[in-house]
Design a protein around this motif. Structure first.
Motif, PDB file in Angstrom:
ATOM      1  N   VAL A 189       0.807  -1.223   0.000  1.00 12.45           N
ATOM      2  CA  VAL A 189       0.000   0.000   0.000  1.00 12.45           C
ATOM      3  C   VAL A 189       0.838   1.269   0.000  1.00 12.45           C
ATOM      4  O   VAL A 189       0.315   2.353  -0.236  1.00 12.45           O
ATOM      5  N   ARG A 190       2.150   1.143   0.316  1.00 11.24           N
ATOM      6  CA  ARG A 190       3.097   2.267   0.302  1.00 11.24           C
ATOM      7  C   ARG A 190       2.701   3.370   1.273  1.00 11.24           C
ATOM      8  O   ARG A 190       2.995   4.542   1.058  1.00 11.24           O
ATOM      9  N   ASP A 191       2.008   3.011   2.343  1.00 13.88           N
ATOM     10  CA  ASP A 191       1.556   3.985   3.337  1.00 13.88           C
ATOM     11  C   ASP A 191       1.602   3.306   4.699  1.00 13.88           C
ATOM     12  O   ASP A 191       0.872   2.342   4.947  1.00 13.88           O
ATOM     13  N   VAL A 192       2.477   3.813   5.579  1.00 11.05           N
ATOM     14  CA  VAL A 192       2.691   3.155   6.870  1.00 11.05           C
ATOM     15  C   VAL A 192       1.429   3.178   7.719  1.00 11.05           C
ATOM     16  O   VAL A 192       1.073   2.184   8.362  1.00 11.05           O
ATOM     17  N   GLY A 193       0.722   4.316   7.739  1.00 14.10           N
ATOM     18  CA  GLY A 193      -0.486   4.411   8.544  1.00 14.10           C
ATOM     19  C   GLY A 193      -1.550   3.429   8.096  1.00 14.10           C
ATOM     20  O   GLY A 193      -2.177   2.751   8.908  1.00 14.10           O
TER      21      GLY A 193
END
Length: 415
Positions: free
Chosen positions: A29-33
Motif C-alpha cells: 500500500v506504500r503507506d505506513v499508517g
C-alpha cells in the motif's frame, strides 16, 4: 485451547511479528499508517478465529497473509474505481497495474528493512521516531508506550498519529535509501534504538531506576538490524554495547529497587551469555573504522572483562573516551572521561576536568555533573562541599530512586 490461552498466544505472536506484518502490507500500500490499520484488522481476525479454530502452525505467516490479502482487496477496489473514472486499465499515475497476487510472496526481510528506515526517518523528532518504532516494529500498544515513557496515552497517540501524517504528507518513499542518504538515515535508526535502550536502562523520571521491558525491545531491534544489515560495522557496535550493558541488569538494583552503582555490583550476577554475545558482536564491529557505538562498546567490554573493580583498565577507558570525544564532541562524553581519568590518575585529576565543564550550558540542569563532582570531592575528603553537590544533584534528577540514592550520599558526608 481456551479463549484466554488463545488470546495470550495472539498477543505474544503479535509482539514478535508486528513489524513483519506491517512491513509486508506497507510494501503493497506504500503507506505506513494504512498498513498498520490493515495489520490491526488481521490481529482482530486472529482474536476471532484462533480461539475457535486453533492457532495455525505458522501464526506469524497467517497474520501476514490475512493482512496482505485485505490490502490486495483494497487495492483492487481502488483500481476498479480508477478504471471507471479514467476508462483505462492504469492507475492514477499512469503506471502499469501491479501484479497483486505476486506481491503476496515478496521477500519480507526486505520489507522489514524498508519499514525500519521509514519509521526512523530524520524528518521526525527523536521521541516521535521512538514511539512510532515501538508501535510498528515492537507491537506495543499506545498505553504500553505511554507507561514506558511516563506520559499520557493521548499524548503518545497524538505523537504517533502526527508522525504517520508527516511521513504521508512528505511522501516519504517506502524504500531503503540510496547510498547518498544511507549514512544519515542509518545514524537515525541507530539513534532511535539507543534512545529506547537508554530510557529503559536509566529512566529519566518516575519511581523505578530501570524499565527492563524497554531494554529488551531495544535489544530485539538491535539483533534484528544485525540480521538485516550484516555488513554495517556500527550496527554490530550498537548491538555489542546494548548486549554488554544489559548483562548488568540483575546486579543494578537491590531487591527493594534501590540502585547499586557499578563498582558496588555483584559481578557474579552479570549475565555471561549476554557478555559473550556482546563481545562477539564487537569482533564483527571491528571490521570497520570505529564509530561512536563501537567505541562505547569497547568501553563496556573493559568493564565486562574485569572480574573485580580493581582489575578495570581505567587508563584504556580514559583513552577510549578521549577518542570518542574527538569523534563526537560532547560535554557528556567529557564528563565520562573525567570519571575515567579520576579512576586512572586520582580524584584530583578528574575533579579538575569536571570543574571545567561547570560552565557548559548543555550541562546546566544535568544532575550527573554535580553527582560526579560530589563523588570526587568526597574521595578527596572535602565532605562539606561534597554534600552540597549531592544535594544539588538530587534536586535536578526526575527519578525518585536516583534522588533517594543521592540524598543518602549527601547524608553520608555528615553535617
Amino acid at each position: 485451547m481456551g479463549e484466554s490461552d488463545a488470546r495470550r498466544t495472539v498477543e505474544a505472536v503479535w509482539r514478535m511479528e508486528a513489524g513483519r506484518v506491517v512491513a509486508g502490507i506497507a510494501a503493497l500500500v506504500r503507506d505506513v499508517g494504512q498498513a498498520e490499520e490493515l495489520a490491526q484488522d488481521a490481529l482482530v481476525a486472529a482474536l476471532e478465529q484462533w480461539p475457535r479454530d486453533g492457532v495455525p502452525a505458522n501464526p506469524g505467516a497467517w497474520l501476514t497473509t490475512v493482512g496482505k490479502r485485505r490490502a490486495v482487496d483494497m487495492l483492487r477496489r481502488r483500481q476498479t474505481q480508477q478504471r471507471t473514472l479514467a476508462e483505462l486499465g492504469r492507475d492514477l499515475d499512469g503506471q502499469a497495474t501491479p501484479d497483486l497476487d505476486a506481491a503476496l510472496d515478496e521477500h519480507i526481510e526486505d520489507d522489514l528493512l524498508r519499514l525500519i528506515f521509514v519509521a526512523c526517518h530524520p524528518i521526525l523528532s527523536p521521541i516521535a521516531r521512538a514511539a512510532l518504532t515501538l508501535r510498528l516494529l515492537g507491537g506495543l500498544t499506545t498505553g504500553e508506550i505511554a507507561r514506558a515513557f511516563l506520559t499520557t496515552e493521548p499524548t503518545v497517540g497524538q505523537r504517533i498519529t502526527r508522525a504517520k501524517q508527516t511521513l504521508a504528507s512528505a511522501k516519504i518513499p517506502f524504500e531503503v535509501p540510496g547510498p547518498a542518504e544511507a549514512a544519515e538515515r542509518l545514524d537515525s535508526v541507530l539513534e532511535v534504538v539507543y534512545l529506547i535502550f537508554n530510557e529503559g536502562y536509566s529512566a529519566t523520571a518516575g519511581d523505578d531506576w530501570m524499565r527492563p521491558a524497554l531494554c529488551q525491545e531495544a535489544l530485539r531491534l538491535a539483533r534484528l538490524l544485525q540480521g538485516l544489515m550484516p555488513d554495517e560495522p556500527e550496527v554490530h557496535g550498537l548491538a555489542a554495547l546494548l548486549e554488554i550493558q544489559a548483562s548488568r541488569t540483575r546486579a543494578r538494583t537491590a531487591p527493594n529497587g534501590t540502585p547499586i552503582l557499578l563498582n558496588d555490583q555483584d559481578r557474579s550476577r552479570w549475565d555471561q551469555l549476554l557478555i559473550r554475545r556482546g563481545l562477539a558482536a564487537l569482533d564483527r564491529a571491528r571490521t570497520g573504522h570505529p564509530g561512536p557505538y563501537t567505541l562505547q562498546a569497547e568501553i563496556a567490554a573493559c568493564h565486562a572483562r574485569a572480574r573485580t573493580p580493581e582489575e578495570t583498565d581505567w587508563a584504556r577507558i580514559a583513552a577510549l573516551y578521549a577518542e570518542l570525544a574527538r569523534l563526537v564532541p560532547s560535554p557528556v562524553v567529557e564528563l565520562n572521561r573525567a570519571v575515567a581519568v579520576a579512576q586512572a590518575d586520582g580524584p584530583a585529576a578528574g575533579l579538575e576536568l569536571a570543574r571545567e565543564l561547570e560552565s557548559e550550558p548543555a550541562l546546566a540542569g544535568y544532575h550527573l555533573l554535580p553527582s560526579v563532582v560530589g563523588d570526587l570531592l568526597f574521595k578527596l575528603g572535602r565532605h562539606a562541599e561534597a554534600r552540597a553537590e549531592f544535594e544539588r544533584a538530587a534536586s535536578l534528577t526526575g527519578n525518585a530512586r536516583e534522588r533517594a540514592l543521592l540524598l543518602d550520599r549527601a547524608a553520608a558526608c555528615g553535617s
